[in-house]
Design an enzyme around this catalytic site. Structure first.
Site, PDB file in Angstrom:
ATOM      1  N   ASP A  52       0.834  -1.199   0.000  1.00 22.10           N
ATOM      2  CA  ASP A  52       0.000   0.000   0.000  1.00 22.10           C
ATOM      3  C   ASP A  52       0.876   1.260   0.000  1.00 22.10           C
ATOM      4  OD1 ASP A  52      -2.422   1.366   0.094  1.00 22.10           O
ATOM      5  OD2 ASP A  52      -2.500   1.388   2.290  1.00 22.10           O
ATOM      6  N   ASP A  66       2.390   4.753  -5.748  1.00 24.04           N
ATOM      7  CA  ASP A  66       1.736   6.039  -5.534  1.00 24.04           C
ATOM      8  C   ASP A  66       2.591   7.173  -6.095  1.00 24.04           C
ATOM      9  OD1 ASP A  66       0.336   8.220  -4.719  1.00 24.04           O
ATOM     10  OD2 ASP A  66       0.257   7.686  -2.587  1.00 24.04           O
ATOM     11  N   HIS A  84      -7.653  10.339   4.058  1.00 21.50           N
ATOM     12  CA  HIS A  84      -7.049   9.403   4.999  1.00 21.50           C
ATOM     13  C   HIS A  84      -7.262   9.902   6.426  1.00 21.50           C
ATOM     14  CE1 HIS A  84      -4.408   8.454   1.370  1.00 21.50           C
ATOM     15  NE2 HIS A  84      -5.075   7.351   1.622  1.00 21.50           N
ATOM     16  N   HIS A 110      -9.964   4.815  -1.439  1.00 21.93           N
ATOM     17  CA  HIS A 110      -9.087   5.028  -0.295  1.00 21.93           C
ATOM     18  C   HIS A 110      -9.808   5.905   0.734  1.00 21.93           C
ATOM     19  CE1 HIS A 110      -4.855   4.021  -2.023  1.00 21.93           C
ATOM     20  NE2 HIS A 110      -5.785   3.248  -2.549  1.00 21.93           N
ATOM     21  N   GLY A 111      -9.345   5.853   1.976  1.00 17.22           N
ATOM     22  CA  GLY A 111      -9.897   6.727   3.006  1.00 17.22           C
ATOM     23  C   GLY A 111     -11.316   6.383   3.398  1.00 17.22           C
ATOM     24  N   VAL A 170      -9.531   0.267   4.415  1.00 15.67           N
ATOM     25  CA  VAL A 170      -9.856   0.640   5.792  1.00 15.67           C
ATOM     26  C   VAL A 170      -8.598   0.492   6.641  1.00 15.67           C
ATOM     27  CG1 VAL A 170     -11.305   0.181   7.799  1.00 15.67           C
ATOM     28  CG2 VAL A 170     -12.225  -0.173   5.496  1.00 15.67           C
ATOM     29  N   ALA A 171      -8.229   1.551   7.353  1.00 14.52           N
ATOM     30  CA  ALA A 171      -7.038   1.500   8.204  1.00 14.52           C
ATOM     31  C   ALA A 171      -7.316   2.128   9.567  1.00 14.52           C
ATOM     32  CB  ALA A 171      -5.865   2.201   7.520  1.00 14.52           C
ATOM     33  N   THR A 172      -7.642   3.414   9.586  1.00 19.90           N
ATOM     34  CA  THR A 172      -7.719   4.155  10.843  1.00 19.90           C
ATOM     35  C   THR A 172      -8.736   3.578  11.811  1.00 19.90           C
ATOM     36  OG1 THR A 172      -7.057   6.167   9.664  1.00 19.90           O
ATOM     37  CG2 THR A 172      -8.037   6.445  11.834  1.00 19.90           C
TER      38      THR A 172
END
Length: 290
Positions: A82, A104, A180, A208-209, A231-233
């Site tokens: 990523d 990116d 993000h 994203h985000g 999905v991250a945060t």
């Protein structure tokens, strides 16, 4: 079971109108939490690691962990690079076994972004590795990147068409108003722009985000062609808040087998929710049978 390319997952999602969740991983516990839920719900999954993740744990070690979990839980796993920024870094990890990479170059002008992405595509396609790129730029914080509101810009549909044609990329991350991290107010998603991109771009689209974006918004983006949802945060917050609460209740606690499991269970609840939003539950068995 094995480590696979995201290409096959996203092509199935695009054909059948759902999205594959891409969850960011950070250590053995986060990998295990995600895989436990995906095995339980029979959902295809993409395990995404940023360059910062691979500074914390070496890529070779994460690859070994994911391979072991793939065998233990009897599900194929896609490890995704990523927000990687150089061909050299991607080349090393592809040679070590990864089959999915995001290059990116969104911070570069269009022509420079195309040149960088094309170089990665040319290499990766020789190794059955799918490539994701980003056109447009999301605001917010991702790993070591901090993009302020003035530096963020949305994806132009006609530029997206030319970008895909010139690079041969397998999937495209689009900027349509997400960011993000978490939102200070309800995000304003440009659904019309997404629909216009879908009309001129044939490859799977990526959101994203997606943390903190209302479920109905995410579902609407999927209906308009998004096939991968990052999905991250939300995962990190659920995990860390649960561990903090455990220590508040157990100030003398010191056994990671207890507090890490509490964090994992909180994270698993988020994973379950996102799988339902993506519509990916029970898709894994059908995908393997196809």
């Amino acid at each position: 079971m094995s480590i696979i390319s995201t290409k096959y997952l996203l092509q199935d999602a695009q054909a059948k109108g759902y999205a594959v969740p891409a969850f960011n991983i950070h250590n053995a516990e986060t990998i295990q939490a995600i895989v436990e839920v995906c095995s339980e719900m029979q959902s295809p999954v993409i395990l995404a690691g940023t360059p910062g993740t691979f500074k914390h744990i070496a890529f070779e070690e994460i690859y070994a962990l994911c391979s072991a979990y793939s065998r233990s839980f009897k599900i194929p796993l896609a490890i995704h690079l990523d927000h990687h920024e150089t061909l050299a870094d991607i080349r090393r990890k592809v040679n070590a076994g990864v089959r999915s990479a995001m290059i990116d170059g969104s911070h570069f002008p269009f022509a420079e972004n195309v040149k960088l992405v094309k170089s990665v595509v040319d290499f990766c396609h020789l190794n059955d590795c799918s490539v994701e790129a980003e056109l447009g730029r999301l605001g917010g914080v991702e790993d070591d990147m901090d993009v302020d509101e003035e530096s963020a810009f949305l994806t132009d549909p006609q530029e997206a068409r030319r970008f895909v044609e010139q690079t041969g990329v397998d999937s495209l991350a689009v900027a349509i108003g997400t960011a993000h991290g978490l939102y200070t107010k309800k995000p304003k998603i440009d659904f019309q722009r997404l629909g216009e991109i879908r009309e001129v771009v044939s490859v799977p689209l990526v959101l994203h985000g997606a943390s903190d974006v209302p479920d109905e918004y995410v579902r609407r983006t999927i209906a308009l062609g998004v096939c991968k949802v990052n999905v991250a945060t939300e995962l990190k917050i659920a995990f860390s808040n649960a561990v903090k609460a455990w220590f508040a209740d157990n100030p003398d606690g010191n056994d990671p087998r207890f507090y890490m499991r509490v964090g994992m269970e909180a994270m698993k609840a988020v994973v379950r929710s996102k799988i339902r939003v993506c519509g990916s539950a029970e898709r894994l068995q059908l995908l393997q049978e196809a």
